[in-house]
Scaffold this motif. Structure first.
Motif, PDB file in Angstrom:
ATOM      1  N   ALA A   1      -7.293 -23.957 -33.511  1.00 34.14           N
ATOM      2  CA  ALA A   1      -8.304 -23.884 -33.040  1.00 34.14           C
ATOM      3  C   ALA A   1      -8.768 -23.194 -34.338  1.00 34.14           C
ATOM      4  CB  ALA A   1      -7.877 -23.183 -31.733  1.00 34.14           C
ATOM      5  N   LEU A   2      -8.595 -22.636 -35.168  1.00 40.30           N
ATOM      6  CA  LEU A   2      -8.901 -22.025 -36.517  1.00 40.30           C
ATOM      7  C   LEU A   2      -8.970 -22.739 -37.312  1.00 40.30           C
ATOM      8  CD1 LEU A   2      -6.428 -18.196 -35.656  1.00 40.30           C
ATOM      9  CD2 LEU A   2      -8.731 -18.200 -35.048  1.00 40.30           C
ATOM     10  N   ASP A   3      -9.799 -22.054 -38.174  1.00 40.31           N
ATOM     11  CA  ASP A   3     -10.195 -22.638 -39.321  1.00 40.31           C
ATOM     12  C   ASP A   3      -9.450 -22.380 -40.432  1.00 40.31           C
ATOM     13  OD1 ASP A   3     -11.489 -23.665 -41.222  1.00 40.31           O
ATOM     14  OD2 ASP A   3     -13.445 -24.065 -40.389  1.00 40.31           O
ATOM     15  N   PRO A   4      -8.823 -23.374 -41.198  1.00 39.70           N
ATOM     16  CA  PRO A   4      -7.652 -22.888 -41.747  1.00 39.70           C
ATOM     17  C   PRO A   4      -8.288 -22.622 -43.259  1.00 39.70           C
ATOM     18  CG  PRO A   4      -7.827 -25.668 -41.273  1.00 39.70           C
ATOM     19  CD  PRO A   4      -8.469 -24.594 -40.577  1.00 39.70           C
ATOM     20  N   VAL A   5      -9.400 -23.263 -44.205  1.00 41.24           N
ATOM     21  CA  VAL A   5      -9.681 -22.674 -44.813  1.00 41.24           C
ATOM     22  C   VAL A   5     -10.377 -21.292 -44.897  1.00 41.24           C
ATOM     23  CG1 VAL A   5      -9.847 -24.847 -45.831  1.00 41.24           C
ATOM     24  CG2 VAL A   5     -12.453 -24.063 -44.911  1.00 41.24           C
ATOM     25  N   TYR A   6     -11.189 -20.125 -44.372  1.00 44.94           N
ATOM     26  CA  TYR A   6     -10.978 -18.854 -43.787  1.00 44.94           C
ATOM     27  C   TYR A   6     -10.524 -17.883 -43.741  1.00 44.94           C
ATOM     28  CZ  TYR A   6     -16.366 -21.438 -44.136  1.00 44.94           C
ATOM     29  OH  TYR A   6     -16.414 -22.558 -44.778  1.00 44.94           O
ATOM     30  N   THR A   7     -10.401 -17.086 -43.910  1.00 42.32           N
ATOM     31  CA  THR A   7      -9.936 -15.962 -43.553  1.00 42.32           C
ATOM     32  C   THR A   7     -10.141 -15.804 -42.215  1.00 42.32           C
ATOM     33  OG1 THR A   7     -11.813 -13.739 -44.275  1.00 42.32           O
ATOM     34  CG2 THR A   7      -9.288 -14.861 -45.714  1.00 42.32           C
ATOM     35  N   LEU A   8      -9.257 -14.738 -41.307  1.00 43.02           N
ATOM     36  CA  LEU A   8      -9.859 -14.365 -39.902  1.00 43.02           C
ATOM     37  C   LEU A   8     -10.732 -13.117 -39.228  1.00 43.02           C
ATOM     38  CD1 LEU A   8      -5.821 -14.046 -39.375  1.00 43.02           C
ATOM     39  CD2 LEU A   8      -7.981 -15.578 -37.695  1.00 43.02           C
ATOM     40  N   GLY A   9     -11.438 -12.593 -40.473  1.00 44.48           N
ATOM     41  CA  GLY A   9     -12.115 -11.805 -40.896  1.00 44.48           C
ATOM     42  C   GLY A   9     -13.404 -12.502 -40.963  1.00 44.48           C
ATOM     43  N   GLN A  10     -13.451 -13.572 -41.705  1.00 46.87           N
ATOM     44  CA  GLN A  10     -14.567 -14.456 -41.952  1.00 46.87           C
ATOM     45  C   GLN A  10     -15.564 -14.973 -41.126  1.00 46.87           C
ATOM     46  OE1 GLN A  10     -13.604 -16.941 -44.855  1.00 46.87           O
ATOM     47  NE2 GLN A  10     -14.604 -16.137 -46.436  1.00 46.87           N
ATOM     48  N   GLN A  11     -14.078 -15.522 -40.391  1.00 47.10           N
ATOM     49  CA  GLN A  11     -14.854 -16.395 -38.844  1.00 47.10           C
ATOM     50  C   GLN A  11     -14.238 -15.262 -37.757  1.00 47.10           C
ATOM     51  OE1 GLN A  11     -11.202 -19.381 -37.576  1.00 47.10           O
ATOM     52  NE2 GLN A  11     -10.252 -18.702 -39.735  1.00 47.10           N
ATOM     53  N   ILE A  12     -14.669 -14.525 -37.762  1.00 51.32           N
ATOM     54  CA  ILE A  12     -15.220 -12.851 -36.411  1.00 51.32           C
ATOM     55  C   ILE A  12     -16.323 -12.533 -37.391  1.00 51.32           C
ATOM     56  CG2 ILE A  12     -14.234 -10.999 -35.652  1.00 51.32           C
ATOM     57  CD1 ILE A  12     -11.298 -12.017 -35.502  1.00 51.32           C
ATOM     58  N   THR A  13     -16.087 -11.883 -38.419  1.00 48.50           N
ATOM     59  CA  THR A  13     -17.900 -11.737 -38.725  1.00 48.50           C
ATOM     60  C   THR A  13     -18.466 -12.914 -38.544  1.00 48.50           C
ATOM     61  OG1 THR A  13     -17.441 -11.761 -40.466  1.00 48.50           O
ATOM     62  CG2 THR A  13     -17.453 -10.187 -40.299  1.00 48.50           C
ATOM     63  N   GLU A  14     -18.476 -14.251 -38.530  1.00 52.96           N
ATOM     64  CA  GLU A  14     -19.944 -15.488 -38.310  1.00 52.96           C
ATOM     65  C   GLU A  14     -19.824 -15.535 -37.077  1.00 52.96           C
ATOM     66  OE1 GLU A  14     -17.549 -18.776 -39.225  1.00 52.96           O
ATOM     67  OE2 GLU A  14     -20.177 -19.802 -39.110  1.00 52.96           O
ATOM     68  N   ALA A  15     -18.734 -14.742 -36.031  1.00 48.51           N
ATOM     69  CA  ALA A  15     -18.822 -15.621 -34.376  1.00 48.51           C
ATOM     70  C   ALA A  15     -19.799 -14.355 -34.347  1.00 48.51           C
ATOM     71  CB  ALA A  15     -17.474 -15.312 -33.829  1.00 48.51           C
ATOM     72  N   ILE A  16     -19.508 -12.920 -34.565  1.00 44.20           N
ATOM     73  CA  ILE A  16     -20.529 -11.984 -34.009  1.00 44.20           C
ATOM     74  C   ILE A  16     -22.044 -12.202 -34.544  1.00 44.20           C
ATOM     75  CG2 ILE A  16     -20.636  -9.153 -34.696  1.00 44.20           C
ATOM     76  CD1 ILE A  16     -17.854  -9.599 -34.829  1.00 44.20           C
ATOM     77  N   ARG A  17     -22.323 -12.844 -35.994  1.00 44.31           N
ATOM     78  CA  ARG A  17     -23.261 -12.612 -36.124  1.00 44.31           C
ATOM     79  C   ARG A  17     -24.090 -13.637 -35.683  1.00 44.31           C
ATOM     80  NH1 ARG A  17     -24.393 -11.842 -42.718  1.00 44.31           N
ATOM     81  NH2 ARG A  17     -25.999 -10.830 -41.739  1.00 44.31           N
ATOM     82  N   GLN A  18     -23.506 -15.258 -35.367  1.00 39.73           N
ATOM     83  CA  GLN A  18     -24.043 -15.813 -34.645  1.00 39.73           C
ATOM     84  C   GLN A  18     -25.024 -15.443 -33.568  1.00 39.73           C
ATOM     85  OE1 GLN A  18     -23.889 -19.467 -35.990  1.00 39.73           O
ATOM     86  NE2 GLN A  18     -25.546 -19.589 -35.202  1.00 39.73           N
ATOM     87  N   HIS A  19     -24.307 -14.310 -32.624  1.00 40.21           N
ATOM     88  CA  HIS A  19     -24.707 -14.620 -31.742  1.00 40.21           C
ATOM     89  C   HIS A  19     -25.561 -12.739 -31.443  1.00 40.21           C
ATOM     90  CE1 HIS A  19     -22.992 -17.098 -28.729  1.00 40.21           C
ATOM     91  NE2 HIS A  19     -22.387 -17.427 -29.608  1.00 40.21           N
ATOM     92  N   ALA A  20     -25.532 -12.088 -32.432  1.00 42.09           N
ATOM     93  CA  ALA A  20     -25.578 -10.599 -32.286  1.00 42.09           C
ATOM     94  C   ALA A  20     -26.259 -10.591 -33.614  1.00 42.09           C
ATOM     95  CB  ALA A  20     -25.232  -9.063 -32.015  1.00 42.09           C
ATOM     96  N   PRO A  21     -27.756  -9.607 -33.725  1.00 43.46           N
ATOM     97  CA  PRO A  21     -28.183  -9.342 -35.144  1.00 43.46           C
ATOM     98  C   PRO A  21     -27.817  -8.248 -35.839  1.00 43.46           C
ATOM     99  CG  PRO A  21     -30.098  -9.077 -33.142  1.00 43.46           C
ATOM    100  CD  PRO A  21     -28.513  -9.577 -32.991  1.00 43.46           C
TER     101      PRO A  21
END
Lengths: 345, 356
Positions: free
Chosen positions: A109-129
């Motif tokens: 379920a997690l993307d193997p080529v990004y760090t966990l921090g990158q994946q979470i910050t991407e999700a946050i910034r997708q939904h909140a400015p």
């Protein structure tokens, strides 16, 4: 956070939900009329064996099935909004910020080529400015919340660098990134060791209390469900055949299938030297469902009436309902609920 | 087909008291690839199985439990000789494997394995009967006789030969495929069968059917089982004795009832307490163990469990316990039960009183 306006209306409302997969030459009726309500801050476990439709129901809540081959019917509402009528943008808004999902296998379920921090910050910034720095600070707080040791360092780790239990915690953090009201969990502890499973169950319970989350927890493990659920719903051949408060369903099951399932786990059922009670046969083919009760051909109490049509949902307690034609004729609790069946002769 | 074992098996060499298989100081390390930084350092390895010894008695079911990464499956593969050990010895009914008395080929005929994944362990391009008959033909049985044996075995595992013999694995359900795998394992008339999570992937109702079948077959063919599973309820039901592994080592061996009723090793106790209850009114309030098992590349010093052990003392970090008998029939690797180990015994006595 639970929305105050909807505090008394259910977070999830399914009425006569049907999900059918249409592949060339075949129609697989995976879900056949599911009625289910999940209140704010409530944990409901969907229990069933493979092919019972529990995961299909769960994924339908986010409309994750391929649009081209899946046909939905019935009512599917999340937080009062009709999910089946949503357009692409609404759906994208729903996923993540209202409803989030955690899966059995975080490594997939997690993307193997990004760090966990990158994946979470991407999700946050997708939904909140918010700025990158602010998003990272939030990600760090999430890691602390799911109790990942040395969270600062772990944010820069790739999924493969973490153990199974840590990855599951990270996936929970990712799911919580946009503060959803509903968390959907698809066998999140099945791949874990017992010692780690109980840690994750306790974490989910704590987060649920703290954040007021509604959780739908899909599992085939009655033990895991008993550790977390307020209510339980047992699925068979794409229908909920029994649902009720966890304690009541576990101590006073009514449907013959629920009884047989629970009996295999009960005390004394696995006594040495004693043959295990089995449910003979196998679940029906979902592309050729019988007209009557789908469990009839494996049921010890089946009669002529069971083959005629679908049993209606019958209330047997304030929140306890069962679908069985012969509810009144079943022996009382503690009676012989299962004939001892030799395996295939 | 062999009849029920009332008479002594002519292959039985040492009599009923001699263990069927003795495992002596078995060790398997998987070396890691050298990366840029570690080129000069000591060569690192995953210490999957780190010097384990135990006996498998004739006619028993030996359960093996432990968390993932503890070496259960590597042990299974070593027992089956699917992977060679670094050191250590397997003694099968008194004969050392590799000695003139017991070649690998002879050993393999008497030891078979059933894997977890019923699909990937069958050849997708072979029919069910061909898969079952393959082993015997390799070992010199004529094609005709092997096929007739395959049909007998299919009937024996509950699959009607007329309906199933010509099918391919993808045409069967998971439970049916696992029955085929069991039939294939039986085709060479083995004495020892290693069941590595063989029922774990099956649904509960199907699992019960296959467990009943395994019990019947054990009776009928006088088999000995090694039963590896993470499901402690099932292990208790199936096993006569249970072996507990932690990070490549054996930490406790006891009869199933004794182990489940009164675990000696703190790890065993925590493992048992991690089993979910089915009573929502008595939910687990605190996880018995925190964190994941440590990395087997660099296991903790002293007792490998000391980092997670609720009873650990300073000595546990320094001194590795010796696996030995703590009371009759019960062996454990823990300083608590090792006289003169330096573990302050008074504290456990006190603890046991307050728990009671």
């Amino acid at each position: 956070m639970p929305d105050m306006q909807t505090a008394h209306s259910p977070m999830i409302r399914l009425h006569d939900l049907q999900v059918e997969f249409r592949v060339p030459g075949k129609r697989v009726q995976a879900v056949n009329g599911v009625n289910l309500e999940v209140g704010p801050g409530e944990v409901v476990a969907l229990i069933g064996e493979s092919g019972s439709g529990k995961s299909v129901t769960l994924r339908a809540l986010m409309r994750l099935h391929p649009e081209r081959t899946t046909h939905y019917a019935g009512t599917l509402e999340v937080a009062g909004r009709d999910v089946l009528k949503m357009g692409k943008r609404e759906l994208a808004q729903l996923r993540g910020s209202s409803v989030a999902m955690i899966f059995q296998e975080p490594l997939l379920a997690l993307d193997p080529v990004y760090t966990l921090g990158q994946q979470i910050t991407e999700a946050i910034r997708q939904h909140a400015p918010v700025s990158r720095a602010e998003a990272r600070a939030r990600a760090l707080r999430l890691f602390e919340k799911v109790r990942i040791p040395s969270p600062e360092r772990r944010l820069d780790a790739y999924p493969h660098e973490m153990s199974g239990g840590m990855r599951q915690r990270a996936m929970i953090a990712l799911a919580l990134a946009c503060e959803p009201q509903v968390l959907l969990a698809d066998e999140p502890t099945t791949a874990l060791d017992a010692t780690v499973q109980i840690q994750i169950l306790l974490l989910l319970r704590e987060l649920q209390r703290e954040l007021g989350l509604s959780i739908v927890f899909v599992t085939h493990d009655i033990g895991a469900a008993a550790e977390i659920a307020d209510r339980m719903a047992v699925m068979y051949a794409g229908r909920i055949i029994e649902q009720g408060p966890a304690a009541e369903l576990l101590t006073r099951p009514r449907h013959p299938y629920t009884r047989a399932l629970l009996k295999s786990r009960s005390e004394g059922a696995m006594q040495k030297g004693r043959r295990l009670d089995t449910i003979q046969g196998a679940p029906p083919d979902l592309s050729r469902l019988p007209a009557g009760c789908a469990f009839a051909e494996r049921c010890a109490f089946a009669a002529e009436t069971c083959l005629g049509g679908q049993p209606e949902e019958t209330r047997v307690g304030p929140e306890h309902s069962v679908r069985c034609w012969r509810l009144d004729e079943l022996p009382a609790q503690g009676g012989p609920v299962q004939r001892a069946e030799p395996v295939n002769g | 087909m062999k009849p029920t074992h009332s008479a002594r098996d002519p292959r039985d060499l040492g009599g009923p008291r001699q263990p069927l298989l003795s495992v002596r100081e078995l060790k398997k390390h998987f070396p890691l690839k050298k990366t840029g930084l570690g080129l000069r350092g000591p060569r690192l390895a995953v210490r999957a199985v780190d010097g384990i010894s135990f006996d498998i008695l004739k006619g028993e079911t030996l359960g093996v439990v432990g968390e993932s990464g503890c070496g259960k499956s590597t042990t299974a593969r070593l027992l089956m000789q699917l992977t060679p050990q670094d050191s250590g010895e397997l003694v099968f009914d008194g004969l050392s494997l590799g000695s003139p008395g017991l070649s690998l080929r002879d050993y393999r005929r008497q030891t078979q394995m059933v894997f977890q994944d019923s699909y990937s362990s069958l050849n997708p391009r072979m029919t069910v009967e061909d898969s079952i008959a393959f082993g015997p033909t390799v070992h010199g049985v004529s094609q005709r006789e092997a096929l007739s044996r395959a049909h007998d075995l299919l009937a024996r595992v509950g699959l009607e030969p007329a309906r199933f013999a010509g099918r391919y694995p993808h045409e069967l359900s998971g439970g049916q495929r696992q029955r085929v795998n069991i039939a294939r394992a039986l085709a060479l008339e083995p004495r020892l069968i290693i069941l590595d999570e063989s029922v774990s992937a099956l649904d509960k109702s199907v699992e019960a059917q296959v467990l009943n079948l395994l019990q019947d077959l054990k009776q009928a063919f006088g088999l000995t089982y090694v039963f590896i599973s993470h499901d402690l309820n099932v292990v208790r039901y199936m096993s006569d004795r249970v072996l507990v592994m932690y990070l490549g080592e054996v930490v406790e061996v006891a009869s199933a009832d004794a182990l489940f009723e009164q675990p000696l090793h703190p790890y065993t106790a925590a493992l048992l307490r991690s089993m979910p209850t089915t009573d929502p009114l008595r939910r687990t309030e605190q996880a018995p163990l925190s964190g994941d098992p440590p990395n087997p590349i660099d296991p903790p010093s002293g007792c490998r469990f000391h980092t997670r052990c609720p009873d650990a003392q300073a000595i546990c970090r320094m001194r590795a316990p010796v696996f030995g008998e703590a009371m009759p029939g019960r062996s454990v690797a823990c300083l608590k039960y090792q006289p003169g180990s330096g573990y302050a015994a008074s504290t456990i006595a006190l603890k046991e009183v307050t728990h009671a």
